[in-house]
Design a protein around this motif. Structure first.
Motif, PDB file in Angstrom:
ATOM      1  N   ALA A   1      73.450   7.930  28.761  1.00 20.19           N
ATOM      2  CA  ALA A   1      74.582   8.565  29.448  1.00 20.19           C
ATOM      3  C   ALA A   1      74.137   9.832  30.163  1.00 20.19           C
ATOM      4  O   ALA A   1      74.547  10.113  31.290  1.00 20.19           O
ATOM      5  N   PHE A   2      73.260  10.590  29.501  1.00 21.14           N
ATOM      6  CA  PHE A   2      72.762  11.855  30.069  1.00 21.14           C
ATOM      7  C   PHE A   2      72.028  11.613  31.383  1.00 21.14           C
ATOM      8  O   PHE A   2      72.226  12.334  32.361  1.00 21.14           O
ATOM      9  N   ILE A   3      71.208  10.559  31.418  1.00 22.69           N
ATOM     10  CA  ILE A   3      70.396  10.338  32.625  1.00 22.69           C
ATOM     11  C   ILE A   3      71.145   9.573  33.710  1.00 22.69           C
ATOM     12  O   ILE A   3      70.672   9.481  34.840  1.00 22.69           O
ATOM     13  N   SER A   4      72.315   9.036  33.360  1.00 22.55           N
ATOM     14  CA  SER A   4      73.047   8.263  34.368  1.00 22.55           C
ATOM     15  C   SER A   4      73.744   9.186  35.367  1.00 22.55           C
ATOM     16  O   SER A   4      74.156   8.754  36.426  1.00 22.55           O
ATOM     17  N   VAL A   5      73.905  10.462  35.004  1.00 21.36           N
ATOM     18  CA  VAL A   5      74.501  11.413  35.947  1.00 21.36           C
ATOM     19  C   VAL A   5      73.402  12.303  36.520  1.00 21.36           C
ATOM     20  O   VAL A   5      72.234  12.140  36.190  1.00 21.36           O
ATOM     21  N   ASP A   6      73.779  13.257  37.329  1.00 24.43           N
ATOM     22  CA  ASP A   6      72.782  13.993  38.098  1.00 24.43           C
ATOM     23  C   ASP A   6      72.116  15.092  37.269  1.00 24.43           C
ATOM     24  O   ASP A   6      72.257  16.272  37.549  1.00 24.43           O
ATOM     25  N   LYS A   7      71.404  14.676  36.218  1.00 25.00           N
ATOM     26  CA  LYS A   7      70.726  15.640  35.347  1.00 25.00           C
ATOM     27  C   LYS A   7      69.235  15.344  35.335  1.00 25.00           C
ATOM     28  O   LYS A   7      68.789  14.308  35.808  1.00 25.00           O
ATOM     29  N   LEU A   8      68.473  16.292  34.759  1.00 27.09           N
ATOM     30  CA  LEU A   8      67.015  16.178  34.790  1.00 27.09           C
ATOM     31  C   LEU A   8      66.425  16.033  33.396  1.00 27.09           C
ATOM     32  O   LEU A   8      66.975  16.567  32.430  1.00 27.09           O
ATOM     33  N   VAL A   9      65.319  15.314  33.317  1.00 29.75           N
ATOM     34  CA  VAL A   9      64.544  15.242  32.076  1.00 29.75           C
ATOM     35  C   VAL A   9      63.072  15.432  32.433  1.00 29.75           C
ATOM     36  O   VAL A   9      62.570  14.837  33.393  1.00 29.75           O
ATOM     37  N   LEU A  10      62.396  16.274  31.630  1.00 31.37           N
ATOM     38  CA  LEU A  10      60.958  16.483  31.823  1.00 31.37           C
ATOM     39  C   LEU A  10      60.257  16.293  30.477  1.00 31.37           C
ATOM     40  O   LEU A  10      60.667  16.880  29.473  1.00 31.37           O
ATOM     41  N   GLY A  11      59.232  15.468  30.468  1.00 31.30           N
ATOM     42  CA  GLY A  11      58.432  15.278  29.254  1.00 31.30           C
ATOM     43  C   GLY A  11      57.021  15.776  29.494  1.00 31.30           C
ATOM     44  O   GLY A  11      56.355  15.338  30.428  1.00 31.30           O
TER      45      GLY A  11
END
Lengths: 259, 958
Positions: A84-94
Motif C-alpha cells: 500500500a505504501f509503495i502504490s502511492v507517490d512515496k519513496l523507498v531506499l534500501g
C-alpha cells in the motif's frame, strides 16, 4: 511548510540506522528510527511517512542469506502494508543490507511484495572474491527515471559488504531492467568506464551497483551514501580537491521530490 | 521427524566458498585434488509435512536465482570424497536460531533447526588426504564433528539435572592434599592461597561446597585478581644480590604515574571496566583493550570473535554504559610460511590461526556495526603455541554518566542477553594457566562461541534504558561469568542470587556451572525495584532475554546463592575480595651489554629496503584491513589505508564519534616484541613513544592523550620473566611521567607459555602493547602520510644514534642482534612532538610519517608510493650522533622521529616553530616516481616506487 517525514526501519542487527537518520536530517527530513516489531504491532504508523529507508547492517546476522530473514518478516507480516505504501507517490531506499532486503522481499526489481514473486528474478550473491570488503568505488548514474540520481553523474561512495554481486536470473531479466531504465548505478572507474576487479568490486553482472523499480521511486544500492555526507569522509580529502560529499545527492534529491 | 535439506549452487553459477576451500587445499600441496563442491545443510526438526519442509527450503533457505535444493539425502557421491562438518551438540548456532524465527514468521511450527556444511573433493583423493583436509582446513574438533558419510544428527536429548549439594572436605587436608585439590579441580591456586581458603572454612566451622571453591578460585585467579601486578617484588641481579624491593608493583608504576600526573580531564581511571577521559562538555570517551590469547590458540575464529565481543562489553559496562564507536585489533602469530611438518603437535598452523582470528574479528565487529580502525600484526616463532589476540574498544558516554556506579541495597539483579550454557566454563582459571599440547582436548569447554547479533540487541536496548535512567549500576559478564559480575558489583553491600532463575540454553547444568559459565553476550544490571517492569518491557520489546535473578544488599556484606530455595553458597564479600594473600614475587634482571655485529657495507641498499618492506611485520596488511568495516557509524576521518590509490599505510585512525561535531578521537598503538627480548625497559619506552608518535603524526594532541598498557608475558612465577616484567612496568611509569600522558586502563596476561609433547617450554617474547587515544578539536586539521606534491620540502625530525640492536635491518640480513637497542629520550621527544603538533595545527604540514621498523628508508618509500610521487633525500643533512654510520642513518630505528612534508609557503613558519630542535632539511618531494637517498659518497637507495610498493604488498597478497 511541514518537513517531509522519513522512516528508518531497524531491527536486530541493523547498524547504519543512526548515521542514515542523521543524513536524512541534514537533507531536511524529519527522520525517525522505528523497530520493525513496533511497525508490525501498529502497521498504520507507516502512513505518517513519505519516505522509508531500510539502512545497512546485518539484519538477524545475515543468517541463512543476507537480508533474508528481515525480508521474510516483511513478506509475512507487512506485505499489504508495504504494498500500500509503495502504490502511492512515496519513496523507498534500501542501502546495502536494505538493498538485499528489498530484493529478497520483492520490493525490487518489480515492486511486488509477495512470497511467490520475491527473490525469483534477481539476487545479490556472494562477492566473487568470496569475502567481505570495505573499499571506495566510483559509480555512474545511468537512469533518467530513478528519483535518487541524476543521469550522467559520476560519484564516489564506499562499499562494505560480502554479498553484493547483483545477479539477474537470465538475460531476459537484464533486458527488461534495461528497457525499463531501471539500472540506476554502475561500477565504473574515475573516468566513467567499466573495468575488472576492483573497479567492479564484487563481480556484479553488467557492473550493476543499484537498481530502481519500474516507477523510479524505489531504489536499492550496495554502496553507502550516508558514509559520504562530509568532505572528511572521503579517503583522499587530505590531498585536497574534494568539493562535495556525493552521498548527500541521493538524500537531497529525495527531499526535493517530496517537499 | 527430521527433514534434511541440502542446498548447493546451480552449476551455471560459481561457488566462491568452494573456490576458497579449493585454493587452500592446493596450498596444502594436494595437487591431485581437481575441484571442490560445497553444500549448506539444514536439519528441520518438527511434526510437519514434507510439503511444509519443501516450502521452507524453497521460500526461506534457498536463493532461487543461484541455488537449488534437495529435501532428503543425496548420499555419498560416486565421483568425489565426501566430508560433512556438523556442530557438536550444545555449540551455539546463530544461523539455526535465526532460521527458526523465520520459520515461525512463515506461520509454521518448528521444534528446532540444526545446520552443517558438506564438501565434496573431486579428483584423486586418498583417505589420508581427506582426513587432512577435514582436520586442517574444514573442521575444528573442539566444536565440530567430522563425518565421511551423509550424516543426519540424532534428535537432541538433554539430561535432566539432579540437584544435589556437593561438599568438598578441606579442613583436614595437609599441604600436599591441598595442592592436589587445586590441581585436580583446575583451580590454579598456590599453597598460600589454598591455606587461606582452608583457614576461612575452619573458622566458619564447616566444609566448603563445590561452588564456593569455584568462586574463590575464579575471584582469585590471575586473570581476575591481577596478582602478579599487585604483588610485592624483590629484584635481584645475576649474582643473586637484592638490588631493589618494590611494594605493590602496579601502585608504584603504571597506576602511580596516573595519580601523580592527576590530569583533570581523566574522569574515571583504573576503577572501572574502561578508562574514561573528557571529550567535550557533554560527552566522555573511554577505551579498553583486552587479550583473548588462550581461546584463540584452540579455536581461532571463536576465540577472536568472543575476544571482540568481550571487550565491546567493557565500555558497555563502564560508568552507566558507553556506546562503542571503534575497535582495534593487534595480533602476534607464528610465521605463516612455516612448513606444515614443522608445526609442533597440538598447535594449529599459523596461517590457519591468522585466517581464523581475522575472520572472527571481522564477523563479530562488522555485525555489531563497530568500525575496526587500527591495528598491527607481529610474527615470531615463539607465538606458535601461544598466539596473541588483543582487541580494543573505544566507547562514548554522556559526561554525567561516566563515573563508576554502585548498586543500592534492594536493587534487583537483572541478567540481560545471552542464555547460559556450558560454554566457557573455567575461562578465567584456564587463561591463568600454561597451555600444553593436551589443552586442545582438555579445555575445549573453555572455548566460547559468540553471537554478535545478541550483543547488538543488548546494546540497542541498554542504551534506551540508560537514556531513561532506569538502572543504578551496570557491568559486563566476562571472565568468571555471573560469579565475577555479581561478586564485583555487590562487593560493598552483598548480594542474594537465586541461581535456578537464570535462563539456560539447555537443561542439565549444575548450579556451579551456571554460576561460573562464561557464556557470551550477557550484562548484569542493578535496577531499583520501581523500574523493574519498565526496563523488562524495553528488553521484551526487542526480543532480548532479561531476568531478575536476585537483589543486592544483605546483612553483613554476604554473597548468598540459592538453588530451588536451598542455600548453596554463603561467603563474606570481605574474604572474597580482600582475603587473597598478597604474594611476594622474586625477580631477576641484569643487563649485560652485548653489541650487535657490524653489518656489511654495501654498494647500495636497494635490496635491503625491499626485504624490509616485504618482511611480515612491515608488509601491507590490506588483506586484513579490507575485511573489516572501518567506516560504519559515519564518523570516519582518517582511515587505516591512505594515499592516492587508498592502499598506503596510515599511522593512526581518526573518528568523529559525535556526528554534528568536528571534535575527533585519534586512535593508535605501539609495540615491539623484538626489542622486548633485548631490553625490556627500552622496549616499553619505544612502545609508548610509537603509540604517541603515530597519534601525533596524523594531528593528535599530546596534551589530551591517554594511554593503555597490555602486558603479555611468559610465566611470571619464574624470576627471569618477572625480572623483565618489572623493567617494563618501571619504564611505563617513567614514560608516562616524561610525556605527561597518563595510563587510564590496562590489563595483563601472564602465563603465555606452551609445553610441547617433548616437554620443552616455550615462552612468548615479552610483549607490551601500548594503545593511545587523543582528543582533538578539529578533525579537518588532520593529515596523512602520503606525499602530496612535487617540489615540497622534506624535513627529518629527531635524532638518529648509531645503535642497530633489534632493528629489522639486522633481521633481514640474517644477523644475530646484540642488545644495543636505540635509547629513547622521552623528554626530548615530547618537546619535538609538541612542536610538530603546533606545526600541524598551523596548517604547515602537508604529510607526515613516523619512522619505525626500517627507519628512514622505509618511511620515505611508504610516503612516496602512497602519494604516487618520488623523493630525493640526502642523509648527510640529518641530525645524527657522530657514531651513526650510513647504514644507521638509513635503517636505524630510533624513537621520536618523523619525516614531514612542508610547502614552500610554510617553510619559514615551520622553521620558526622547530627552532633549536634536532631537525634536518633532507630533501624534496619529486615527480620522478623514484625514491633516491644519497649518502656522503654515493647513492644508497634508488628505486622505482612501483618496485617498493610491490615488495610491500606481495607478502600478504592472499
Amino acid at each position: 511548510m511541514a518537513r517531509p517525514k522519513a522512516l528508518v526501519l531497524r531491527t536486530a542487527g541493523t547498524n547504519c540506522d543512526r548515521e542514515t537518520e542523521y543524513a536524512l536530517t541534514q537533507a531536511g527530513f524529519e527522520a525517525r528510527r522505528i523497530h520493525i516489531a513496533r511497525l508490525i504491532e501498529n502497521p498504520a504508523t507507516i502512513a505518517e511517512f513519505q519516505f522509508m529507508v531500510i539502512p545497512g547492517g546485518f539484519s538477524y546476522g545475515d543468517d541463512v542469506a543476507a537480508g533474508k530473514i528481515l525480508a521474510n518478516q516483511i513478506l509475512h507480516h507487512l506485505g499489504d502494508t508495504v504494498n500500500a505504501f509503495i502504490s502511492v507517490d512515496k519513496l523507498v531506499l534500501g542501502i546495502c543490507n536494505g538493498f538485499q532486503v528489498m530484493i529478497k522481499a520483492g520490493l525490487l526489481p518489480w515492486a511486488n511484495v509477495s512470497p511467490d514473486g520475491a527473490n525469483r528474478d534477481a539476487t545479490l550473491a556472494w562477492n566473487d572474491c568470496g569475502k567481505f570488503e570495505d573499499r571506495w568505488v566510483h559509480l555512474r548514474c545511468d537512469s533518467d527515471k530513478c528519483v535518487f540520481v541524476s543521469k550522467g553523474d559520476i560519484i564516489a561512495l564506499p562499499i562494505a559488504h560480502g554479498e553484493g554481486k547483483f545477479v539477474p536470473r537470465d538475460d531476459a531479466v537484464t533486458q527488461r531492467l534495461l528497457d525499463g531504465d531501471q539500472v540506476a548505478l554502475r561500477y565504473v572507474d574515475s573516468e566513467g568506464n567499466p573495468g575488472p576487479y576492483p573497479v567492479n568490486p564484487n563481480g556484479s553482472v553488467d557492473d550493476i551497483a543499484g537498481v530502481c523499480d519500474p516507477s523510479g521511486r524505489l531504489m536499492g544500492l550496495m554502496p553507502h551514501p550516508e558514509r559520504f555526507i562530509e568532505v572528511t569522509h572521503h579517503p583522499q580529502w587530505t590531498r585536497g580537491g574534494i568539493q562535495q560529499a556525493d552521498g548527500m545527492i541521493l538524500f537531497q534529491r529525495a527531499f526535493e521530490y517530496l517537499k | 521427524m527430521i527433514y534434511r535439506v541440502e542446498i548447493r549452487s546451480k552449476e551455471s553459477f560459481g561457488d566462491p566458498h568452494a573456490q576458497t576451500v579449493f585454493n587452500q587445499v592446493r596450498e596444502l600441496g594436494m595437487d591431485s585434488v581437481s575441484g571442490v563442491r560445497s553444500a549448506r545443510l539444514f536439519f528441520l526438526v518438527g511434526e510437519f509435512s514434507q510439503d511444509a519442509a519443501t516450502r521452507i527450503a524453497d521460500e526461506l533457505l534457498t536463493d532461487p536465482v543461484i541455488e537449488e535444493y534437495h529435501v532428503g539425502s543425496s548420499g555419498a557421491p560416486d565421483d568425489a570424497a565426501l566430508i560433512e562438518v556438523h556442530l557438536k551438540a550444545g555449540v551455539m548456532d546463530p544461523v539455526a536460531a535465526s532460521a527458526e524465527k523465520a520459520v515461525t514468521d512463515m506461520g509454521l511450527q518448528i521444534e528446532g533447526i540444526r545446520t552443517a556444511r558438506r564438501y565434496e573433493l573431486l579428483g584423486d583423493v586418498s583417505d589420508e588426504q581427506r582426513r587432512r583436509v577435514a582436520g586442517k582446513l574444514l573442521a575444528n574438533p573442539v566444536i565440530e564433528e567430522i563425518h565421511f558419510e551423509s550424516h543426519t544428527p540424532p534428535e537432541i536429548s538433554t539430561r535432566q539435572y539432579d540437584f544435589q549439594v556437593v561438599e568438598v572436605p578441606i579442613r583436614d587436608l595437609d599441604d600436599e592434599a591441598l595442592m592436589k585439590l587445586s590441581t585436580d579441580g583446575d583451580m590454579f591456586l598456590n599453597i598460600t592461597e589454598m591455606k587461606a581458603i582452608r583457614d576461612y572454612f575452619k573458622s566458619a566451622g564447616r566444609e566448603p561446597r563445590d561452588v564456593e571453591l569455584e568462586m574463590i578460585a575464579q575471584t582469585w585467579s590471575e586473570h581476575c585478581g591481577h596478582k602478579t601486578f599487585r604483588s610485592d617484588v624483590v629484584v635481584r641481579n645475576n649474582a643473586g644480590e637484592i638490588v631493589e624491593e618494590i611494594p605493590n608493583l602496579l601502585k608504584n608504576t603504571v597506576f602511580g604515574s596516573t595519580k601523580e600526573l592527576d590530569k583533570p580531564w581523566c574522569l574515571n581511571v583504573f576503577e572501572d571496566n574502561a578508562g574514561v577521559i573528557e571529550f567535550d562538555e557533554n560527552h566522555a570517551v573511554c577505551f579498553k583493550v583486552e587479550t583473548h590469547n588462550h581461546p584463540s590458540a584452540i579455536e581461532p575464529y571463536g576465540g577472536a570473535a568472543t575476544g571482540i565481543g568481550g571487550v565491546v562489553r567493557d565500555p558497555m559496562g563502564t560508568g552507566l554504559g558507553a556506546s562503542p564507536v571503534a575497535n582495534t585489533d593487534i595480533f602476534c602469530f607464528g610465521p605463516t610460511d612455516m612448513p606444515p611438518g614443522d608445526v609442533p603437535k597440538g598447535v594449529l598452523h599459523p596461517r590457519r590461526v591468522m585466517r581464523g582470528v581475522v575472520g572472527g574479528v571481522r564477523d563479530y565487529g562488522n555485525r555489531m556495526g563497530i568500525p575496526t580502525v587500527n591495528g598491527a600484526v607481529y610474527f615470531d616463532e615463539r607465538y606458535l603455541g601461544n598466539p596473541l589476540v588483543y582487541c580494543g574498544t573505544v566507547g562514548m558516554l554522556p559526561a554525567d554518566k561516566c563515573t563508576k556506579r554502585q548498586p543500592a541495597a534492594g536493587d534487583a539483579i537483572i541478567c540481560v542477553g545471552g542464555r547460559t550454557g556450558r560454554d566457557g566454563i573455567h575461562g578465567a582459571t584456564f587463561s591463568s594457566g600454561e597451555l600444553t599440547h593436551k589443552h586442545e582436548t582438555e579445555f575445549s569447554h573453555a572455548v566460547q562461541i559468540g553471537n554478535a547479533i545478541t550483543e547488538k540487541k543488548v546494546l540497542d536496548t541498554i542504551m534506551q534504558a540508560r537514556e531513561l535512567g532506569l538502572y543504578s549500576a551496570i557491568t559486563d559478564c566476562g571472565a568468571g561469568g555471573l560469579s565475577s559480575a555479581v561478586g564485583e558489583m555487590g562487593e560493598q553491600i552483598g548480594a542474594e542470587v537465586h541461581i535456578d532463575r537464570v535462563p539456560l540454553k539447555y537443561a542439565g547444568l549444575t548450579y556451579s556451572e551456571i554460576w561460573i559459565s562464561e557464556a557470551q553476550e550477557r550484562m548484569v544490571l542493578a535496577v531499583p525495584s520501581d523500574n523493574v517492569d519498565r526496563i523488562l518491557k524495553i528488553f521484551a520489546d526487542e526480543d532480548v532475554d532479561a531476568t531478575v535473578i536476585g537483589h543486592y544488599g544483605t546483612e553483613n556484606r554476604k554473597l548468598r546463592l540459592f538453588y530451588d530455595g536451598t542455600e548453596i553458597l554463603d561467603l563474606d564479600m570481605e574474604f572474597l575480595h580482600d582475603g587473597l594473600p598478597r604474594p611476594t614475587k622474586d625477580a631477576v634482571y641484569e643487563k649485560v651489554e652485548t653489541p650487535s655485529p657490524a653489518p656489511p657495507r654495501r654498494e647500495n641498499y636497494n635490496q635491503t629496503l625491499l626485504d624490509i618492506l616485504a618482511s611480515p611485520n612491515v608488509a601491507s596488511k590490506e588483506w586484513i584491513i579490507r575485511q573489516y568495516d572501518h567506516e560504519v557509524q559515519g564518523g570516519s576521518v582518517i582511515k587505516p589505508l591512505v594515499g592516492i590509490t587508498e592502499d598506503g599505510p596510515g599511522d593512526a585512525a581518526v573518528v568523529r564519534p559525535v556526528l554534528d561535531s568536528r571534535k575527533a578521537v585519534v586512535i593508535s598503538c605501539g609495540m615491539n616484541p623484538r626489542l622486548g627480548d633485548l631490553d625490556p625497559y627500552q622496549s616499553a619506552l619505544h612502545a609508548v613513544d610509537e603509540a604517541l608518535r603515530n597519534a601525533i603524526a596524523v594531528g593528535g594532541n599530546l596534551e589530551r592523550t591517554a594511554i593503555l598498557d597490555n602486558f603479555c608475558w611468559g610465566n611470571c612465577n619464574k624470576p627471569d620473566r618477572m625480572g623483565t616484567f618489572v623493567q617494563a612496568a618501571k619504564a611505563c611509569y617513567d614514560a608516562a611521567m616524561a610525556y605527561q600522558t597518563p595510563f587510564v586502563s590496562g590489563k595483563d596476561s601472564l602465563n603465555n607459555e606452551f609445553q610441547t609433547d617433548t616437554g620443552e617450554t616455550i615462552a612468548i617474547p615479552a610483549t607490551l602493547l601500548v594503545s593511545a587515544m587523543s582528543v582533538i578539536d578539529d578533525a579537518a586539521r588532520c593529515i596523512t602520510a602520503d606525499a602530496k606534491e612535487a617540489g615540497n620540502h622534506l624535513f627529518l625530525l629527531g635524532r638518529t644514534s648509531g645503535r642497530l640492536g633489534g632493528s629489522h635491518y639486522l633481521l633481514v640480513e640474517g644477523l644475530e642482534t646484540g642488545n644495543d637497542v636505540p635509547e629513547v629520550d622521552p623528554v626530548a621527544n615530547r618537546k619535538l612532538m609538541l612542536a610538530l603538533q603546533q606545526a600541524i595545527e598551523a596548517g604547515a604540514v602537508r604529510s607526515c610519517h613516523d619512522l619505525s621498523e626500517g627507519g628512514l628508508a622505509v618511511a620515505a618509500a611508504e610516503m612516496a608510493f602512497s602519494g604516487g610521487l618520488g623523493m630525493e633525500l640526502d642523509v648527510e643533512a640529518m641530525a645524527s650522533e657522530s657514531t651513526a654510520n650510513e647504514q644507521a642513518t638509513l635503517l636505524a630505528e630510533d624513537a621520536g622521529r618523523f619525516l614531514v612534508e612542508i610547502t614552500p609557503e610554510k617553510y619559514d613558519a615551520f622553521l620558526r616553530i622547530t627552532k633549536d630542535l634536532p631537525v634536518g632539511q633532507i630533501g624534496r618531494v619529486t615527480d620522478t616516481g623514484r625514491v633516491v637517498i644519497k649518502g656522503a659518497k654515493n647513492t644508497l637507495i634508488d628505486l622505482p616506487i612501483e618496485d617498493a610498493k610491490a615488495a610491500w604488498q606481495k607478502t600478504f597478497d592472499w
